[in-house]
Write a protein that holds these residues in place. Structure first.
Motif, PDB file in Angstrom:
ATOM      1  N   ARG A  43      14.376   8.116   3.595  1.00 18.64           N
ATOM      2  CA  ARG A  43      13.827   6.764   3.565  1.00 18.64           C
ATOM      3  C   ARG A  43      12.406   6.743   2.992  1.00 18.64           C
ATOM      4  O   ARG A  43      12.074   5.888   2.176  1.00 18.64           O
ATOM      5  N   LYS A  61       7.646   6.880  -1.155  1.00 16.74           N
ATOM      6  CA  LYS A  61       8.228   5.539  -1.308  1.00 16.74           C
ATOM      7  C   LYS A  61       7.561   4.534  -0.370  1.00 16.74           C
ATOM      8  O   LYS A  61       7.080   4.891   0.708  1.00 16.74           O
ATOM      9  N   LYS A  63       7.997   0.141   0.888  1.00 15.19           N
ATOM     10  CA  LYS A  63       8.928  -0.979   0.915  1.00 15.19           C
ATOM     11  C   LYS A  63       8.466  -2.060  -0.052  1.00 15.19           C
ATOM     12  O   LYS A  63       7.316  -2.493  -0.028  1.00 15.19           O
ATOM     13  N   SER A  64       9.361  -2.495  -0.923  1.00 18.28           N
ATOM     14  CA  SER A  64       9.053  -3.527  -1.903  1.00 18.28           C
ATOM     15  C   SER A  64      10.256  -4.448  -2.052  1.00 18.28           C
ATOM     16  O   SER A  64      11.351  -3.988  -2.381  1.00 18.28           O
ATOM     17  N   LYS A  65      10.055  -5.724  -1.777  1.00 16.23           N
ATOM     18  CA  LYS A  65      11.121  -6.717  -1.870  1.00 16.23           C
ATOM     19  C   LYS A  65      12.341  -6.315  -1.038  1.00 16.23           C
ATOM     20  O   LYS A  65      13.492  -6.436  -1.478  1.00 16.23           O
ATOM     21  N   GLY A  66      12.062  -5.751   0.122  1.00 16.01           N
ATOM     22  CA  GLY A  66      13.123  -5.396   1.045  1.00 16.01           C
ATOM     23  C   GLY A  66      13.764  -4.049   0.800  1.00 16.01           C
ATOM     24  O   GLY A  66      14.626  -3.622   1.566  1.00 16.01           O
ATOM     25  N   GLU A  67      13.348  -3.350  -0.262  1.00 14.48           N
ATOM     26  CA  GLU A  67      13.925  -2.045  -0.595  1.00 14.48           C
ATOM     27  C   GLU A  67      12.822  -0.981  -0.629  1.00 14.48           C
ATOM     28  O   GLU A  67      11.665  -1.278  -0.927  1.00 14.48           O
ATOM     29  N   MET A  68      13.204   0.255  -0.318  1.00 19.57           N
ATOM     30  CA  MET A  68      12.264   1.370  -0.432  1.00 19.57           C
ATOM     31  C   MET A  68      12.270   1.860  -1.872  1.00 19.57           C
ATOM     32  O   MET A  68      13.308   2.228  -2.420  1.00 19.57           O
ATOM     33  N   GLU A  69      11.086   1.844  -2.508  1.00 18.17           N
ATOM     34  CA  GLU A  69      10.968   2.225  -3.909  1.00 18.17           C
ATOM     35  C   GLU A  69       9.891   3.286  -4.084  1.00 18.17           C
ATOM     36  O   GLU A  69       8.907   3.327  -3.332  1.00 18.17           O
TER      37      GLU A  69
END
Length: 276
Positions: A43, A61, A63-69
């Motif tokens: 994660r 990573k 969290k960006s816009k609800g996703e882990m990037e």
């Protein structure tokens, strides 16, 4: 605890007949793992070992816009598996031979334990073993074959990047403000404890600091996705971390872990890299 490794070791390991011949490592082709031999997705980070050069990267990573990037590529940590030879009282790195890798592990994003053997200039072979478990990356390096009569050591080099890329002159007050909260902690092999702010004017390899090595080391930074990266030996007193710092702390440095020499039949020491 001894760290000068294997001055006369020859042919200490019989390599399995099932091991692939010396070559580049097999690679994946699908995104985001193109060119990667083994990928590992957690994660908080991704870990990837390149198929061509056999080196690894830790991609942190957020969290960006609800996703882990993954954060910016320049903030990724490089991990190299190194071999050094002592010549004339100085340690010199030995590069891997072209197409000098052997493994039985196919390219994968599912492997949790795997190994490779790398042949370096001069013919010395080192074995690199990974165990991946949650937030921990465990790595061992050992010399398995050599004809060198010189002292050798194999280790894991972790490169802390230039996290802020400050190119213009900046006042000390502004630098402290920008780097506020970023810090380094370490425990020397002599038991002394250290804590530094990333803006401190200190060299980790100084005689008064950690010239003899650290048993534990960690760095925390806003520009490391607000994470703490920790290095230590899995078992106390089975390894040490040495530092190569040529600029200010915030401009990056190298932390290289070397295992202690172990008796035949004993467990090979492991470095633990923890991201939290």
């Amino acid at each position: 605890m001894k760290f000068t490794s294997f001055p006369h070791l020859i042919g200490a390991l019989l390599i399995s007949a099932s091991t692939l011949g010396a070559d580049e490592l097999p690679i994946l082709t699908e995104k985001p793992w193109e060119g990667v031999w083994v990928g590992y997705e957690e994660r908080e980070f991704d870990y990837a070992i390149g198929g061509k050069e056999g080196a690894a990267k830790i991609y942190l990573k957020v969290k960006s816009k609800g996703e882990m990037e993954r954060i910016s590529l320049f903030r990724a940590l490089d991990v190299h598996f190194v071999l050094e030879e002592e010549i004339g009282g100085k340690w010199q790195k030995r590069s891997v031979e072209k197409d000098g890798f052997e493994t039985t592990q196919a390219a994968s994003v599912d492997a949790e334990k795997f190994e490779l053997i790398a042949t370096h200039k001069g013919g010395t072979k080192i074995k690199v073993v990974h165990e991946l478990d949650g937030e921990e990356i465990k790595i061992s390096t050992s010399i398995v074959e050599t004809e060198s009569k010189n002292p050798l050591r194999a280790g894991v080099e972790v490169v802390i990047p230039d996290l802020y890329r400050i190119r213009e002159e900046i006042e000390e007050r502004e630098l402290k403000k920008k780097l506020k909260g970023d810090e380094i902690r370490a425990v020397g092999i002599d038991g002394r404890k250290f804590k530094f702010d990333l803006h401190d004017e200190v060299n980790l390899g100084d005689e008064k600091v950690l010239a003899k090595g650290a048993a534990e080391f960690s760095v925390e930074s806003k520009n490391l996705a607000k994470k703490t990266i920790s290095l230590s030996s899995e078992v106390a007193k089975t390894g040490k971390i040495l530092f190569d710092q040529r600029k200010s702390l915030h401009e990056g440095f190298k932390a290289t872990w070397y295992p202690a020499e172990t008796a035949e039949g004993k467990s090979v020491p492991q470095l633990v890299i923890e991201i939290e």
